[in-house]
Design a protein around this motif. Structure first.
Motif, PDB file in Angstrom:
ATOM      1  N   VAL A  88       0.840  -1.201   0.000  1.00 54.20           N
ATOM      2  CA  VAL A  88       0.000   0.000   0.000  1.00 54.20           C
ATOM      3  C   VAL A  88       0.874   1.250   0.000  1.00 54.20           C
ATOM      4  CG1 VAL A  88      -1.699   1.334   1.295  1.00 54.20           C
ATOM      5  CG2 VAL A  88      -1.990  -1.139   1.062  1.00 54.20           C
ATOM      6  N   GLU A  89       1.924   1.243   0.809  1.00 56.66           N
ATOM      7  CA  GLU A  89       2.852   2.373   0.795  1.00 56.66           C
ATOM      8  C   GLU A  89       3.557   2.471  -0.553  1.00 56.66           C
ATOM      9  OE1 GLU A  89       7.026   3.928   2.815  1.00 56.66           O
ATOM     10  OE2 GLU A  89       5.864   2.367   3.820  1.00 56.66           O
ATOM     11  N   ALA A  90       3.931   1.325  -1.116  1.00 56.84           N
ATOM     12  CA  ALA A  90       4.596   1.319  -2.419  1.00 56.84           C
ATOM     13  C   ALA A  90       3.708   1.927  -3.493  1.00 56.84           C
ATOM     14  CB  ALA A  90       4.977  -0.113  -2.792  1.00 56.84           C
ATOM     15  N   VAL A  91       2.418   1.653  -3.432  1.00 50.97           N
ATOM     16  CA  VAL A  91       1.481   2.218  -4.406  1.00 50.97           C
ATOM     17  C   VAL A  91       1.397   3.737  -4.244  1.00 50.97           C
ATOM     18  CG1 VAL A  91      -0.947   2.312  -5.104  1.00 50.97           C
ATOM     19  CG2 VAL A  91       0.146   0.104  -4.694  1.00 50.97           C
ATOM     20  N   GLY A  92       1.370   4.224  -3.005  1.00 51.61           N
ATOM     21  CA  GLY A  92       1.338   5.665  -2.783  1.00 51.61           C
ATOM     22  C   GLY A  92       2.576   6.350  -3.320  1.00 51.61           C
ATOM     23  N   TRP A  93       3.734   5.741  -3.080  1.00 52.58           N
ATOM     24  CA  TRP A  93       4.993   6.295  -3.586  1.00 52.58           C
ATOM     25  C   TRP A  93       4.999   6.290  -5.111  1.00 52.58           C
ATOM     26  CZ3 TRP A  93      10.001   4.386  -5.407  1.00 52.58           C
ATOM     27  CH2 TRP A  93      11.056   5.291  -5.186  1.00 52.58           C
ATOM     28  N   ALA A  94       4.460   5.228  -5.693  1.00 55.84           N
ATOM     29  CA  ALA A  94       4.371   5.139  -7.149  1.00 55.84           C
ATOM     30  C   ALA A  94       3.437   6.198  -7.726  1.00 55.84           C
ATOM     31  CB  ALA A  94       3.913   3.745  -7.557  1.00 55.84           C
ATOM     32  N   CYS A  95       2.363   6.516  -7.004  1.00 56.76           N
ATOM     33  CA  CYS A  95       1.469   7.594  -7.448  1.00 56.76           C
ATOM     34  C   CYS A  95       2.221   8.922  -7.514  1.00 56.76           C
ATOM     35  CB  CYS A  95       0.275   7.717  -6.505  1.00 56.76           C
ATOM     36  SG  CYS A  95      -0.982   6.436  -6.692  1.00 56.76           S
ATOM     37  N   ALA A  96       3.092   9.156  -6.537  1.00 57.75           N
ATOM     38  CA  ALA A  96       3.902  10.373  -6.552  1.00 57.75           C
ATOM     39  C   ALA A  96       4.840  10.376  -7.750  1.00 57.75           C
ATOM     40  CB  ALA A  96       4.691  10.494  -5.255  1.00 57.75           C
ATOM     41  N   ALA A  97       5.376   9.198  -8.116  1.00 59.84           N
ATOM     42  CA  ALA A  97       6.254   9.100  -9.277  1.00 59.84           C
ATOM     43  C   ALA A  97       5.500   9.422 -10.561  1.00 59.84           C
ATOM     44  CB  ALA A  97       6.868   7.702  -9.357  1.00 59.84           C
ATOM     45  N   GLY A  98       4.301   8.878 -10.707  1.00 57.27           N
ATOM     46  CA  GLY A  98       3.506   9.167 -11.895  1.00 57.27           C
ATOM     47  C   GLY A  98       3.157  10.630 -12.009  1.00 57.27           C
ATOM     48  N   ALA A  99       2.815  11.253 -10.889  1.00 57.89           N
ATOM     49  CA  ALA A  99       2.472  12.673 -10.898  1.00 57.89           C
ATOM     50  C   ALA A  99       3.690  13.528 -11.229  1.00 57.89           C
ATOM     51  CB  ALA A  99       1.899  13.074  -9.535  1.00 57.89           C
ATOM     52  N   ALA A 100       4.844  13.169 -10.674  1.00 59.96           N
ATOM     53  CA  ALA A 100       6.069  13.918 -10.965  1.00 59.96           C
ATOM     54  C   ALA A 100       6.409  13.851 -12.442  1.00 59.96           C
ATOM     55  CB  ALA A 100       7.217  13.381 -10.119  1.00 59.96           C
ATOM     56  N   CYS A 101       6.190  12.696 -13.045  1.00 61.12           N
ATOM     57  CA  CYS A 101       6.460  12.524 -14.471  1.00 61.12           C
ATOM     58  C   CYS A 101       5.535  13.390 -15.321  1.00 61.12           C
ATOM     59  CB  CYS A 101       6.303  11.061 -14.847  1.00 61.12           C
ATOM     60  SG  CYS A 101       6.604  10.687 -16.581  1.00 61.12           S
ATOM     61  N   ALA A 102       4.266  13.470 -14.929  1.00 61.09           N
ATOM     62  CA  ALA A 102       3.270  14.195 -15.727  1.00 61.09           C
ATOM     63  C   ALA A 102       3.515  15.691 -15.763  1.00 61.09           C
ATOM     64  CB  ALA A 102       1.869  13.910 -15.181  1.00 61.09           C
ATOM     65  N   ARG A 103       4.420  16.188 -14.922  1.00 61.39           N
ATOM     66  CA  ARG A 103       4.717  17.619 -14.912  1.00 61.39           C
ATOM     67  C   ARG A 103       5.663  18.036 -16.038  1.00 61.39           C
ATOM     68  NH1 ARG A 103       6.515  18.558  -8.681  1.00 61.39           N
ATOM     69  NH2 ARG A 103       8.050  17.004  -9.344  1.00 61.39           N
ATOM     70  N   LYS A 104       6.199  17.034 -16.800  1.00 64.10           N
ATOM     71  CA  LYS A 104       7.194  17.341 -17.829  1.00 64.10           C
ATOM     72  C   LYS A 104       6.779  16.763 -19.174  1.00 64.10           C
ATOM     73  CE  LYS A 104      10.941  16.853 -14.422  1.00 64.10           C
ATOM     74  NZ  LYS A 104      12.195  16.100 -14.116  1.00 64.10           N
ATOM     75  N   LEU A 105       7.281  17.370 -20.259  1.00 60.87           N
ATOM     76  CA  LEU A 105       7.034  16.877 -21.606  1.00 60.87           C
ATOM     77  C   LEU A 105       7.985  15.737 -21.914  1.00 60.87           C
ATOM     78  CD1 LEU A 105       5.633  17.193 -24.409  1.00 60.87           C
ATOM     79  CD2 LEU A 105       7.496  18.752 -25.029  1.00 60.87           C
ATOM     80  N   GLY A 106       7.457  14.706 -22.579  1.00 58.68           N
ATOM     81  CA  GLY A 106       8.312  13.617 -23.032  1.00 58.68           C
ATOM     82  C   GLY A 106       8.014  12.327 -22.310  1.00 58.68           C
ATOM     83  N   ALA A 107       8.723  11.271 -22.726  1.00 65.97           N
ATOM     84  CA  ALA A 107       8.553   9.965 -22.107  1.00 65.97           C
ATOM     85  C   ALA A 107       9.720   9.698 -21.168  1.00 65.97           C
ATOM     86  CB  ALA A 107       8.436   8.891 -23.189  1.00 65.97           C
ATOM     87  N   SER A 108      10.788   9.050 -21.649  1.00 64.53           N
ATOM     88  CA  SER A 108      11.908   8.739 -20.759  1.00 64.53           C
ATOM     89  C   SER A 108      12.562   9.987 -20.192  1.00 64.53           C
ATOM     90  CB  SER A 108      12.937   7.898 -21.501  1.00 64.53           C
ATOM     91  OG  SER A 108      13.453   8.576 -22.623  1.00 64.53           O
ATOM     92  N   THR A 109      12.529  11.087 -20.938  1.00 63.22           N
ATOM     93  CA  THR A 109      13.138  12.328 -20.445  1.00 63.22           C
ATOM     94  C   THR A 109      12.374  12.939 -19.283  1.00 63.22           C
ATOM     95  OG1 THR A 109      11.939  13.523 -22.164  1.00 63.22           O
ATOM     96  CG2 THR A 109      14.214  12.907 -22.648  1.00 63.22           C
ATOM     97  N   ALA A 110      11.124  12.547 -19.108  1.00 63.82           N
ATOM     98  CA  ALA A 110      10.296  13.111 -18.043  1.00 63.82           C
ATOM     99  C   ALA A 110      10.281  12.258 -16.779  1.00 63.82           C
ATOM    100  CB  ALA A 110       8.862  13.285 -18.546  1.00 63.82           C
ATOM    101  N   LEU A 111      10.857  11.055 -16.837  1.00 65.40           N
ATOM    102  CA  LEU A 111      10.798  10.152 -15.691  1.00 65.40           C
ATOM    103  C   LEU A 111      11.535  10.749 -14.494  1.00 65.40           C
ATOM    104  CD1 LEU A 111      11.406   6.902 -17.723  1.00 65.40           C
ATOM    105  CD2 LEU A 111       9.262   7.561 -16.604  1.00 65.40           C
ATOM    106  N   PRO A 112      10.932  10.728 -13.313  1.00 65.71           N
ATOM    107  CA  PRO A 112      11.493  11.458 -12.167  1.00 65.71           C
ATOM    108  C   PRO A 112      12.602  10.721 -11.447  1.00 65.71           C
ATOM    109  CG  PRO A 112       9.448  10.409 -11.527  1.00 65.71           C
ATOM    110  CD  PRO A 112       9.601  10.151 -13.004  1.00 65.71           C
ATOM    111  N   THR A 113      13.454  11.480 -10.777  1.00 70.69           N
ATOM    112  CA  THR A 113      14.484  10.912  -9.910  1.00 70.69           C
ATOM    113  C   THR A 113      13.854  10.511  -8.569  1.00 70.69           C
ATOM    114  OG1 THR A 113      15.040  13.030  -8.912  1.00 70.69           O
ATOM    115  CG2 THR A 113      16.209  12.430 -10.939  1.00 70.69           C
ATOM    116  N   ARG A 114      14.612   9.744  -7.805  1.00 66.72           N
ATOM    117  CA  ARG A 114      14.137   9.345  -6.478  1.00 66.72           C
ATOM    118  C   ARG A 114      13.883  10.568  -5.598  1.00 66.72           C
ATOM    119  NH1 ARG A 114      14.697   4.258  -3.827  1.00 66.72           N
ATOM    120  NH2 ARG A 114      14.384   4.388  -1.577  1.00 66.72           N
TER     121      ARG A 114
END
Length: 303
Positions: free
Chosen positions: A260-286
């Protein structure tokens, strides 16, 4: 803590991304804006997502002998993914044609190219799977290969995370070897005929149903049913948000976090990615994931 080990079995594509005010309708031509070429494919994206989220990550797959293949390998290498076992086959690499509108919605057409040639596993690839804590796979390569990889992982005691995208019906042999299934509503319908996650528990022990900006829904055979809220951000491009989510989820589980915690952290990762244009270039750091995850949990930082 030792660095978690993740192996990704999946596709690599060159993403050709054009931004436009609106997505074209059938037969319509629209004037676009910014255009970029980036390393993509669900396999490469999720491998890069896993590296940036903190895991030592290997990618198993295939690229072509064309110029796109050379560029793909160089960019995936530069991202920190171990591509030592990435196959090079004669012919074209996979290509994805992506259009993104002003609201961050997208349309995607994928030509598989070399990905379609990845039809078996050799001994070195099986060994790489056995050495990982988690094996992560998707469905942009032949399903027979995904099944073979999942069975190899199950035999070695490696956890299997399957992101069942693109949507399709799946063989029972594959589902029997999956430890955690990640799907959106369309993909859930393709497998079980229903858009809710609970019916999928007849086939797999754990399910995460992704809900876009609304977050995700985790269920398991032990009776858990938790809807994890999304993290609000201004969306620029949702192209790789799902891959950021799934890559981060695999890392968190490989590190031993509760799901459940892992899913919440993953939601933050998806949201961080959506703030940028692109695919691999938008993937967030830890660090970017942790920052957004901390903010989303509020001052109480409830577990």
């Amino acid at each position: 803590m030792d660095q978690a080990r993740v192996v990704v079995v999946g596709s690599t594509n060159m993403d050709l991304v054009a931004k436009a005010a609106v997505l074209p309708r059938p037969g319509e031509t629209v004037l676009g804006g910014e255009f970029v070429t980036v390393a993509g494919g669900k396999g490469a994206n999720q491998a890069i997502a896993a590296v940036r989220a903190g895991a030592a990550t290997r990618l198993l797959g295939a690229i072509g002998s064309d110029a796109f293949g050379v560029t793909l390998k160089a960019r995936i290498d530069a991202a920190g993914v171990d591509t030592g076992l990435l196959r090079v086959v004669y012919g074209a690499s996979g290509v994805a044609l992506i259009t993104v509108d002003a609201a961050g919605e997208n349309t995607i057409v994928v030509s598989p190219g070399a990905n379609g040639s990845f039809t078996d596993l050799d001994e070195r690839e099986r060994a790489a799977i056995a050495e990982a804590a988690v094996m992560l796979a998707q469905l942009e390569i032949p399903v027979e290969t995904v099944t073979a990889a999942a069975l190899a992982a199950r035999s070695a005691g490696t956890r299997v995370v399957l992101n069942a995208a693109p949507a399709r019906a799946l063989p029972a042999e594959l589902l029997d070897a999956v430890d955690l299934l990640v799907v959106n509503e369309t993909e859930a319908v393709a497998i079980s005929g229903e858009s809710r996650p609970e019916p999928l528990l007849a086939s797999v022990p754990r399910v995460v149903l992704t809900l876009g900006a609304q977050g995700a829904w985790y269920v398991d055979r032990e009776g858990a049913s938790v809807q994890v809220p999304g993290v609000r951000v201004e969306t620029v491009d949702s192209t790789a948000a799902g891959d950021a989510f799934t890559g981060a989820l695999a890392v968190a589980w490989a590190e031993g976090r509760e799901l459940v915690e892992a899913v919440g952290w993953a939601c933050a990762a998806g949201a961080a990615c959506a703030r940028k244009l692109g695919a691999s270039t938008a993937l967030p750091t830890r660090a970017e994931i942790d920052e957004l995850w901390s903010v989303s949990r509020g001052p109480d930082r409830a577990s």
